[in-house]
Motif scaffolding. Structure first.
Motif, PDB file in Angstrom:
ATOM      1  N   GLY A 218      15.460 -62.232  54.822  1.00 27.03           N
ATOM      2  CA  GLY A 218      14.909 -62.041  56.154  1.00 27.03           C
ATOM      3  C   GLY A 218      15.810 -61.226  57.045  1.00 27.03           C
ATOM      4  O   GLY A 218      17.036 -61.261  56.930  1.00 27.03           O
ATOM      5  N   ARG A 219      15.195 -60.476  57.945  1.00 26.72           N
ATOM      6  CA  ARG A 219      15.929 -59.662  58.905  1.00 26.72           C
ATOM      7  C   ARG A 219      16.183 -60.452  60.178  1.00 26.72           C
ATOM      8  O   ARG A 219      15.275 -61.060  60.735  1.00 26.72           O
ATOM      9  CB  ARG A 219      15.138 -58.389  59.218  1.00 26.72           C
ATOM     10  N   LEU A 220      17.407 -60.429  60.644  1.00 26.25           N
ATOM     11  CA  LEU A 220      17.788 -61.174  61.837  1.00 26.25           C
ATOM     12  C   LEU A 220      17.388 -60.447  63.112  1.00 26.25           C
ATOM     13  O   LEU A 220      16.978 -61.071  64.099  1.00 26.25           O
ATOM     14  CB  LEU A 220      19.298 -61.405  61.820  1.00 26.25           C
ATOM     15  N   ARG A 221      17.509 -59.140  63.111  1.00 28.72           N
ATOM     16  CA  ARG A 221      17.235 -58.351  64.305  1.00 28.72           C
ATOM     17  C   ARG A 221      16.126 -57.342  64.040  1.00 28.72           C
ATOM     18  O   ARG A 221      16.007 -56.857  62.935  1.00 28.72           O
ATOM     19  CB  ARG A 221      18.517 -57.618  64.754  1.00 28.72           C
ATOM     20  N   PRO A 222      15.315 -57.031  65.055  1.00 33.23           N
ATOM     21  CA  PRO A 222      15.365 -57.525  66.427  1.00 33.23           C
ATOM     22  C   PRO A 222      14.900 -58.974  66.529  1.00 33.23           C
ATOM     23  O   PRO A 222      14.024 -59.404  65.788  1.00 33.23           O
ATOM     24  CB  PRO A 222      14.421 -56.591  67.177  1.00 33.23           C
ATOM     25  N   PHE A 223      15.501 -59.694  67.467  1.00 35.66           N
ATOM     26  CA  PHE A 223      15.189 -61.110  67.687  1.00 35.66           C
ATOM     27  C   PHE A 223      14.557 -61.251  69.061  1.00 35.66           C
ATOM     28  O   PHE A 223      15.145 -60.823  70.055  1.00 35.66           O
ATOM     29  CB  PHE A 223      16.473 -61.941  67.603  1.00 35.66           C
ATOM     30  N   GLY A 224      13.371 -61.852  69.117  1.00 32.65           N
ATOM     31  CA  GLY A 224      12.684 -61.953  70.405  1.00 32.65           C
ATOM     32  C   GLY A 224      12.020 -63.282  70.671  1.00 32.65           C
ATOM     33  O   GLY A 224      11.144 -63.382  71.531  1.00 32.65           O
ATOM     34  N   TRP A 225      12.422 -64.346  69.952  1.00 30.72           N
ATOM     35  CA  TRP A 225      11.811 -65.659  70.145  1.00 30.72           C
ATOM     36  C   TRP A 225      12.270 -66.290  71.458  1.00 30.72           C
ATOM     37  O   TRP A 225      13.384 -66.063  71.927  1.00 30.72           O
ATOM     38  CB  TRP A 225      12.180 -66.593  68.997  1.00 30.72           C
ATOM     39  N   ALA A 226      11.405 -67.112  72.032  1.00 29.21           N
ATOM     40  CA  ALA A 226      11.793 -67.931  73.178  1.00 29.21           C
ATOM     41  C   ALA A 226      12.775 -68.998  72.718  1.00 29.21           C
ATOM     42  O   ALA A 226      12.607 -69.585  71.650  1.00 29.21           O
ATOM     43  CB  ALA A 226      10.561 -68.590  73.792  1.00 29.21           C
ATOM     44  N   VAL A 227      13.790 -69.276  73.521  1.00 34.59           N
ATOM     45  CA  VAL A 227      14.801 -70.261  73.135  1.00 34.59           C
ATOM     46  C   VAL A 227      14.968 -71.359  74.185  1.00 34.59           C
ATOM     47  O   VAL A 227      15.820 -72.238  74.031  1.00 34.59           O
ATOM     48  CB  VAL A 227      16.165 -69.587  72.863  1.00 34.59           C
ATOM     49  N   THR A 228      14.158 -71.331  75.229  1.00 33.16           N
ATOM     50  CA  THR A 228      14.176 -72.373  76.254  1.00 33.16           C
ATOM     51  C   THR A 228      12.745 -72.790  76.551  1.00 33.16           C
ATOM     52  O   THR A 228      11.792 -72.061  76.251  1.00 33.16           O
ATOM     53  CB  THR A 228      14.811 -71.880  77.563  1.00 33.16           C
ATOM     54  N   ARG A 229      12.610 -73.940  77.166  1.00 33.05           N
ATOM     55  CA  ARG A 229      11.270 -74.383  77.561  1.00 33.05           C
ATOM     56  C   ARG A 229      10.641 -73.407  78.557  1.00 33.05           C
ATOM     57  O   ARG A 229       9.441 -73.121  78.480  1.00 33.05           O
ATOM     58  CB  ARG A 229      11.340 -75.785  78.170  1.00 33.05           C
ATOM     59  N   LYS A 230      11.430 -72.882  79.477  1.00 33.64           N
ATOM     60  CA  LYS A 230      10.904 -71.930  80.459  1.00 33.64           C
ATOM     61  C   LYS A 230      10.298 -70.715  79.762  1.00 33.64           C
ATOM     62  O   LYS A 230       9.192 -70.269  80.109  1.00 33.64           O
ATOM     63  CB  LYS A 230      12.018 -71.501  81.418  1.00 33.64           C
ATOM     64  N   GLU A 231      10.995 -70.180  78.771  1.00 30.34           N
ATOM     65  CA  GLU A 231      10.465 -69.031  78.041  1.00 30.34           C
ATOM     66  C   GLU A 231       9.248 -69.425  77.210  1.00 30.34           C
ATOM     67  O   GLU A 231       8.271 -68.674  77.123  1.00 30.34           O
ATOM     68  CB  GLU A 231      11.552 -68.444  77.149  1.00 30.34           C
ATOM     69  N   ALA A 232       9.288 -70.604  76.598  1.00 36.24           N
ATOM     70  CA  ALA A 232       8.150 -71.065  75.806  1.00 36.24           C
ATOM     71  C   ALA A 232       6.914 -71.227  76.677  1.00 36.24           C
ATOM     72  O   ALA A 232       5.791 -70.912  76.257  1.00 36.24           O
ATOM     73  CB  ALA A 232       8.496 -72.382  75.110  1.00 36.24           C
ATOM     74  N   ARG A 233       7.083 -71.706  77.891  1.00 39.22           N
ATOM     75  CA  ARG A 233       5.959 -71.815  78.819  1.00 39.22           C
ATOM     76  C   ARG A 233       5.390 -70.437  79.148  1.00 39.22           C
ATOM     77  O   ARG A 233       4.165 -70.277  79.295  1.00 39.22           O
ATOM     78  CB  ARG A 233       6.418 -72.506  80.113  1.00 39.22           C
ATOM     79  N   LEU A 274       9.940 -77.743  72.497  1.00 40.57           N
ATOM     80  CA  LEU A 274       9.983 -77.028  73.770  1.00 40.57           C
ATOM     81  C   LEU A 274       8.647 -77.085  74.492  1.00 40.57           C
ATOM     82  O   LEU A 274       8.588 -76.939  75.720  1.00 40.57           O
ATOM     83  CB  LEU A 274      10.397 -75.572  73.544  1.00 40.57           C
ATOM     84  N   LEU A 275       7.569 -77.266  73.754  1.00 41.44           N
ATOM     85  CA  LEU A 275       6.238 -77.468  74.314  1.00 41.44           C
ATOM     86  C   LEU A 275       5.662 -78.758  73.747  1.00 41.44           C
ATOM     87  O   LEU A 275       6.038 -79.191  72.654  1.00 41.44           O
ATOM     88  CB  LEU A 275       5.302 -76.303  73.960  1.00 41.44           C
ATOM     89  N   GLY A 276       4.723 -79.347  74.477  1.00 39.85           N
ATOM     90  CA  GLY A 276       4.058 -80.555  74.012  1.00 39.85           C
ATOM     91  C   GLY A 276       2.587 -80.297  73.744  1.00 39.85           C
ATOM     92  O   GLY A 276       1.985 -79.395  74.345  1.00 39.85           O
ATOM     93  N   TRP A 277       2.012 -81.094  72.854  1.00 40.21           N
ATOM     94  CA  TRP A 277       0.619 -80.869  72.474  1.00 40.21           C
ATOM     95  C   TRP A 277      -0.331 -80.963  73.661  1.00 40.21           C
ATOM     96  O   TRP A 277      -1.299 -80.182  73.760  1.00 40.21           O
ATOM     97  CB  TRP A 277       0.182 -81.859  71.390  1.00 40.21           C
ATOM     98  N   ARG A 278      -0.063 -81.900  74.566  1.00 40.45           N
ATOM     99  CA  ARG A 278      -1.007 -82.117  75.663  1.00 40.45           C
ATOM    100  C   ARG A 278      -1.058 -80.921  76.615  1.00 40.45           C
ATOM    101  O   ARG A 278      -2.145 -80.456  76.992  1.00 40.45           O
ATOM    102  CB  ARG A 278      -0.648 -83.381  76.432  1.00 40.45           C
ATOM    103  N   GLU A 279       0.103 -80.405  77.007  1.00 39.91           N
ATOM    104  CA  GLU A 279       0.100 -79.288  77.948  1.00 39.91           C
ATOM    105  C   GLU A 279      -0.548 -78.056  77.330  1.00 39.91           C
ATOM    106  O   GLU A 279      -1.246 -77.293  78.018  1.00 39.91           O
ATOM    107  CB  GLU A 279       1.522 -78.968  78.409  1.00 39.91           C
ATOM    108  N   VAL A 280      -0.357 -77.869  76.035  1.00 35.86           N
ATOM    109  CA  VAL A 280      -0.954 -76.728  75.349  1.00 35.86           C
ATOM    110  C   VAL A 280      -2.472 -76.859  75.324  1.00 35.86           C
ATOM    111  O   VAL A 280      -3.205 -75.918  75.654  1.00 35.86           O
ATOM    112  CB  VAL A 280      -0.379 -76.622  73.920  1.00 35.86           C
TER     113      VAL A 280
END
Length: 510
Positions: A218-233, A274-280
């Motif tokens: 697997g390739r590490l970069r570019p990396f663009g995943w959310a890493v905080t709840r704020k970004e996941a939201r 980082l996210l919960g089923w209900r809010e989604v």
């Protein structure tokens, strides 16, 4: 003086509502989080997956400290790191004098066993971040001859009230698949999921992963995943606003130059906590109620969350620790090199594996009907297939990956998850994708040097397992079709399938 307890928070338990945290005492207890080689290498996880987990852990630990928690955090490159979860708990116990550990039950039998075998008093609390508890699922499953997601899903709809109008489902029916799952056409205006630029914490993690796990697929970069709840939201909000309206129609489609289509790519954030089923689900339901997304799309999406995701977790814990060793079809062929990026002439496999290598992501139909279908038809050892899926996808944790692979994809559980194997010839891939147009093989050819391997392997699989499947009412028609084929042609199909499998075993670029 009250002795502190150690409160374990694992890398896929990054929720402030975690049951271990809600029962802990911030004044006296000590949170333990640990980056360890044992978790990064028990299968050779994709570098992006490792980086996502480690960066999300570091950000979550910072949040806990800001909230007043005392956190003992072990970094992967700490020379004192024992490199296992159990070892780090013992190290922190020695440092603090703690004799008790409070933890939320892990989502993997391997880790549950490791914690239960520790020479400390370990209290495992249920993981209540899910809609359906293990006990509730066991009660639902008790006495049933077959476990079918559709009936479970209806119970979850009633329990939550999602998309319900009193006692009836919204729109008068439980699912709208007849309006969904259509082929897609290239569209340069289709929105793409948001990507997030690495901050200083993530940049440091990326360098660490590059140094420690460079040999992993697997390739590490570019990396663009959310890493905080704020970004996941933000990722969730973007999906609801821009992609959910077309999710239903496009959820099973595959395009070689559009790896995301209208998918959400939020499953890693759900599975990390980082996210919960209900809010989604409530966000999706709100989009329907306000006229921003059609019912068929919203229902199909919610079914993935409270139906399939919860059902799969229930199966994992119901079936027990030996589930991943099951091999009902007796498949024993080694996983071929093409799954690790070796050259293949099959356009669909090249696209699915290449996308997996580059993104640590492929959507459910690419996993089920391309790589999974091929592995099952070719008789690949399901244990090797399971380890591959667990390793290469950013959202893969064993509770969710194993039943999807061992059960749904490979039918290695003998029918616990599905009533029949998800076997298909090249016609399905041709109908749902644009992969076949530039393939070295010809999807319309049933035999001959250019015959699509899926066409050959499909019949070879059915005949190998005829005794098991011919009485299955959902498969009987296929055997009647085969029996009407002239004998000479049947022999040709099976001979060419055998020749293909021989080339596959020999390591040739099929």
């Amino acid at each position: 003086m009250v002795s502190p307890r150690l409160v374990l928070v694992l890398g896929d338990q990054l929720s402030h509502s975690l049951s271990a945290l809600t029962k802990a005492d911030k004044a006296t207890d000590i949170v333990v989080m640990a980056e360890v080689m044992a978790e990064g290498s028990y299968v050779r996880h994709h570098p992006q997956k490792i980086a996502l987990v480690l960066s999300a852990m570091r950000h979550f630990a910072e949040e806990l400290q800001e909230q007043g928690w005392q956190v003992r955090y072990s970094r992967l490159d700490d020379p004192e790191n024992s490199q296992s979860i159990a070892g780090e708990l013992l190290r922190r116990a020695s440092e603090t004098g703690a004799t008790e550990v409070l933890a939320t039950q892990p989502g993997e039998w391997r880790l549950i066993a490791a914690l239960e075998e520790m020479p400390l008093s370990v209290t495992l609390r249920p993981d209540d971040r899910f809609l359906c508890s293990e006990a509730e699922f066991q009660d639902w499953a008790k006495g049933r001859k077959q476990l079918r997601m559709e009936w479970f899903y209806r119970e979850m709809r009633r329990k939550t009230g999602l998309l319900m109008e009193g006692d009836d489902p919204a729109g008068g029916q439980w699912n709208f698949d007849h309006d969904n799952r259509k082929p897609a056409k290239p569209n340069m205006f289709r929105p793409r999921p948001p990507r997030f630029d690495p901050d200083d914490v993530t940049a440091e993690v990326l360098d660490l992963v590059e140094a420690k796990f460079s040999g992993h697929f697997g390739r590490l970069r570019p990396f663009g995943w959310a890493v905080t709840r704020k970004e996941a939201r933000k990722a969730l909000t973007h999906f609801i606003a821009h992609a959910l309206p077309s999710f239903g129609e496009e959820q099973d489609a595959m395009l070689k130059d559009d790896p995301t289509l209208s998918h959400a790519l939020i499953s890693p954030y759900l599975n990390l906590g980082l996210l919960g089923w209900r809010e989604v689900c409530e966000a999706a339901e709100a989009a329907w109620k306000t006229g921003k997304a059609p019912l068929n799309a919203v229902e199909g999406f919610i079914r993935q969350i409270i139906g399939w995701r919860e059902f799969i977790r229930g199966v994992y814990f119901l079936e027990g620790p030996d589930y991943t060793a099951r091999n009902a079809l007796g498949a024993a062929r080694a996983l071929p090199p093409l799954f690790w990026g070796a050259k293949t002439q099959m356009s669909c496999l090249s696209a699915a594996v290449g996308q997996t290598r580059d993104m640590a992501y492929a959507h459910h139909i690419q996993r089920l009907m391309v790589t999974g279908n091929f592995a099952m038809l070719a008789g690949i050892d399901p244990a090797e297939v399971h380890e591959w899926y667990l390793a290469v996808y950013a959202d893969a944790f064993e509770w969710v990956e194993a039943p999807n692979t061992i059960g749904m994809s490979q039918f290695a559980d003998g029918g616990v998850v599905g009533s029949k194997p998800y076997a298909a010839s090249g016609a399905y891939i041709d109908r749902m994708s644009d992969y076949c147009g530039n393939c070295a093989y010809k999807v319309k050819d049933k035999t001959g040097p250019k015959a699509c391997p899926f066409n050959l392997l499909y019949w070879d699989f059915l005949i190998r397992h005829r005794e098991r499947f011919q009485s299955n009412p959902r498969m009987a028609q296929m055997y009647r079709t085969w029996d009407r084929v002239e004998d000479a042609r049947r022999k040709t199909v099976l001979a060419e399938a055998a020749a293909f499998l021989s080339r596959l075993e020999a390591g040739e670029a099929v």
